[in-house]
Enzyme design. Structure first.
Site, PDB file in Angstrom:
ATOM      1  N   ARG A  83       0.833  -1.201   0.000  1.00 44.48           N
ATOM      2  CA  ARG A  83       0.000   0.000   0.000  1.00 44.48           C
ATOM      3  C   ARG A  83       0.869   1.254   0.000  1.00 44.48           C
ATOM      4  O   ARG A  83       1.823   1.358   0.748  1.00 44.48           O
ATOM      5  CB  ARG A  83      -0.896   0.009   1.234  1.00 44.48           C
ATOM      6  CG  ARG A  83      -1.594   1.343   1.415  1.00 44.48           C
ATOM      7  CD  ARG A  83      -2.669   1.283   2.446  1.00 44.48           C
ATOM      8  NE  ARG A  83      -3.149   2.610   2.738  1.00 44.48           N
ATOM      9  CZ  ARG A  83      -4.210   2.870   3.467  1.00 44.48           C
ATOM     10  NH1 ARG A  83      -4.902   1.869   3.969  1.00 44.48           N
ATOM     11  NH2 ARG A  83      -4.581   4.096   3.687  1.00 44.48           N
ATOM     12  N   ARG A  93      -7.518   1.073  -2.672  1.00 43.01           N
ATOM     13  CA  ARG A  93      -6.381   0.689  -1.832  1.00 43.01           C
ATOM     14  C   ARG A  93      -6.187  -0.820  -1.785  1.00 43.01           C
ATOM     15  O   ARG A  93      -7.148  -1.592  -1.892  1.00 43.01           O
ATOM     16  CB  ARG A  93      -6.515   1.264  -0.429  1.00 43.01           C
ATOM     17  CG  ARG A  93      -7.665   0.769   0.378  1.00 43.01           C
ATOM     18  CD  ARG A  93      -8.811   1.734   0.659  1.00 43.01           C
ATOM     19  NE  ARG A  93      -8.658   3.141   0.385  1.00 43.01           N
ATOM     20  CZ  ARG A  93      -8.323   4.055   1.292  1.00 43.01           C
ATOM     21  NH1 ARG A  93      -8.074   3.700   2.506  1.00 43.01           N
ATOM     22  NH2 ARG A  93      -8.269   5.315   0.960  1.00 43.01           N
ATOM     23  N   ASP A  96      -6.583  -1.957   3.805  1.00 41.83           N
ATOM     24  CA  ASP A  96      -6.939  -0.988   4.823  1.00 41.83           C
ATOM     25  C   ASP A  96      -7.252  -1.764   6.099  1.00 41.83           C
ATOM     26  O   ASP A  96      -8.077  -2.682   6.065  1.00 41.83           O
ATOM     27  CB  ASP A  96      -8.235  -0.311   4.349  1.00 41.83           C
ATOM     28  CG  ASP A  96      -8.314   1.126   4.750  1.00 41.83           C
ATOM     29  OD1 ASP A  96      -7.378   1.622   5.389  1.00 41.83           O
ATOM     30  OD2 ASP A  96      -9.323   1.758   4.407  1.00 41.83           O
ATOM     31  N   ASP A  98      -8.432  -0.956   9.896  1.00 46.58           N
ATOM     32  CA  ASP A  98      -8.883   0.112  10.788  1.00 46.58           C
ATOM     33  C   ASP A  98      -9.228  -0.451  12.164  1.00 46.58           C
ATOM     34  O   ASP A  98      -9.938  -1.460  12.263  1.00 46.58           O
ATOM     35  CB  ASP A  98     -10.160   0.770  10.238  1.00 46.58           C
ATOM     36  CG  ASP A  98      -9.903   1.561   8.971  1.00 46.58           C
ATOM     37  OD1 ASP A  98      -8.794   2.107   8.828  1.00 46.58           O
ATOM     38  OD2 ASP A  98     -10.825   1.630   8.130  1.00 46.58           O
TER      39      ASP A  98
HETATM   40  N1  ROI Z   1     -15.770   1.495   0.408  1.00 43.23           N
HETATM   41  C1  ROI Z   1     -15.999   0.202   0.712  1.00 43.23           C
HETATM   42  N2  ROI Z   1     -17.079  -0.408   0.193  1.00 43.23           N
HETATM   43  N3  ROI Z   1     -15.188  -0.507   1.540  1.00 43.23           N
HETATM   44  C2  ROI Z   1     -14.086   0.059   2.091  1.00 43.23           C
HETATM   45  O1  ROI Z   1     -13.348  -0.621   2.829  1.00 43.23           O
HETATM   46  C3  ROI Z   1     -13.802   1.411   1.791  1.00 43.23           C
HETATM   47  N4  ROI Z   1     -12.725   2.053   2.316  1.00 43.23           N
HETATM   48  C4  ROI Z   1     -12.475   3.330   2.077  1.00 43.23           C
HETATM   49  C5  ROI Z   1     -13.380   4.176   1.227  1.00 43.23           C
HETATM   50  C6  ROI Z   1     -12.555   4.848   0.124  1.00 43.23           C
HETATM   51  C7  ROI Z   1     -14.009   5.231   2.115  1.00 43.23           C
HETATM   52  N5  ROI Z   1     -14.453   3.417   0.613  1.00 43.23           N
HETATM   53  C8  ROI Z   1     -14.678   2.107   0.924  1.00 43.23           C
HETATM   54  O2  ROI Z   1     -11.428   3.890   2.639  1.00 43.23           O
END
Ligand code: ROI
Length: 164
Positions: A83, A93, A96, A98
């Site tokens: 990433r 990405r 991610d 979180d």
């Molecule tokens: N949209 C979806 N469906 N899933 C995600 O994990 C995700 N992550 C993001 C953004 C760009 C907001 N949109 C996303 O960071």
């Protein structure tokens, strides 16, 4: 030990493989033990629509890392996935990771906001979370089950169930 909930998302470079690999790497973090992993879900992108669909999941983890050490560890895993951190807050990405919840803590610092600011309004977070922790309540008292029953699914679909 603290029970933390982690949201996983990917929409580049084989999202399914990225999520599975990330779960395997998280399982190896010292002094952490995965408690539950949701199904893998397909979700429509939130934000700009000219990006691929996402794969999302949520897992729970018993940890004795502080929230900030957990964040450091997760960011290292994101970086190792290839990433690139640039100015693409709403863009595609590879991976991610979180921190959604860290016990009952409420935190608002430049690096970390807990509960995650998108938790209540993102179906791809709330529904996998409700799958593994339906009776959970947020620090403000809101019930995950109720929140999840009242959110629009926006086409969210289970892709596969994982054995964990
Ligand atoms: N949209 C979806 N469906 N899933 C995600 O994990 C995700 N992550 C993001 C953004 C760009 C907001 N949109 C996303 O960071």
């Amino acid at each position: 030990m603290t029970l933390a909930f982690i949201g996983l998302g990917s929409n580049l470079c084989d999202p399914h493989a990225q999520i599975i690999k990330a779960i395997d790497v998280i399982a190896l973090i010292e002094n952490c033990k995965i408690q539950a992993v949701s199904s893998l879900y397909f979700s429509r992108p939130m934000g700009p629509q000219d990006q691929p669909d996402y794969m999302n999941a949520v897992l729970s983890l018993e940890t004795n890392l502080s929230a900030i050490s957990l964040l450091d560890t997760l960011q290292e895993i994101e970086n190792k996935s290839g990433r690139v951190r640039k100015d693409n807050r709403w863009g595609a990405r590879i991976l991610d990771l979180d921190i959604l919840l860290y016990g009952t803590e409420v935190m608002n610092t430049t690096r970390l906001t807990i509960p995650h600011y998108g938790l209540k309004i993102r179906e791809f977070v709330l529904l996998p979370l409700a799958e593994i922790a339906p009776t959970l309540c947020l620090p403000d008292g809101d019930s995950i089950r109720e929140l999840s029953q009242n959110i629009t699914t926006n086409g969210l679909k289970i892709h596969s169930k994982l054995r964990y």
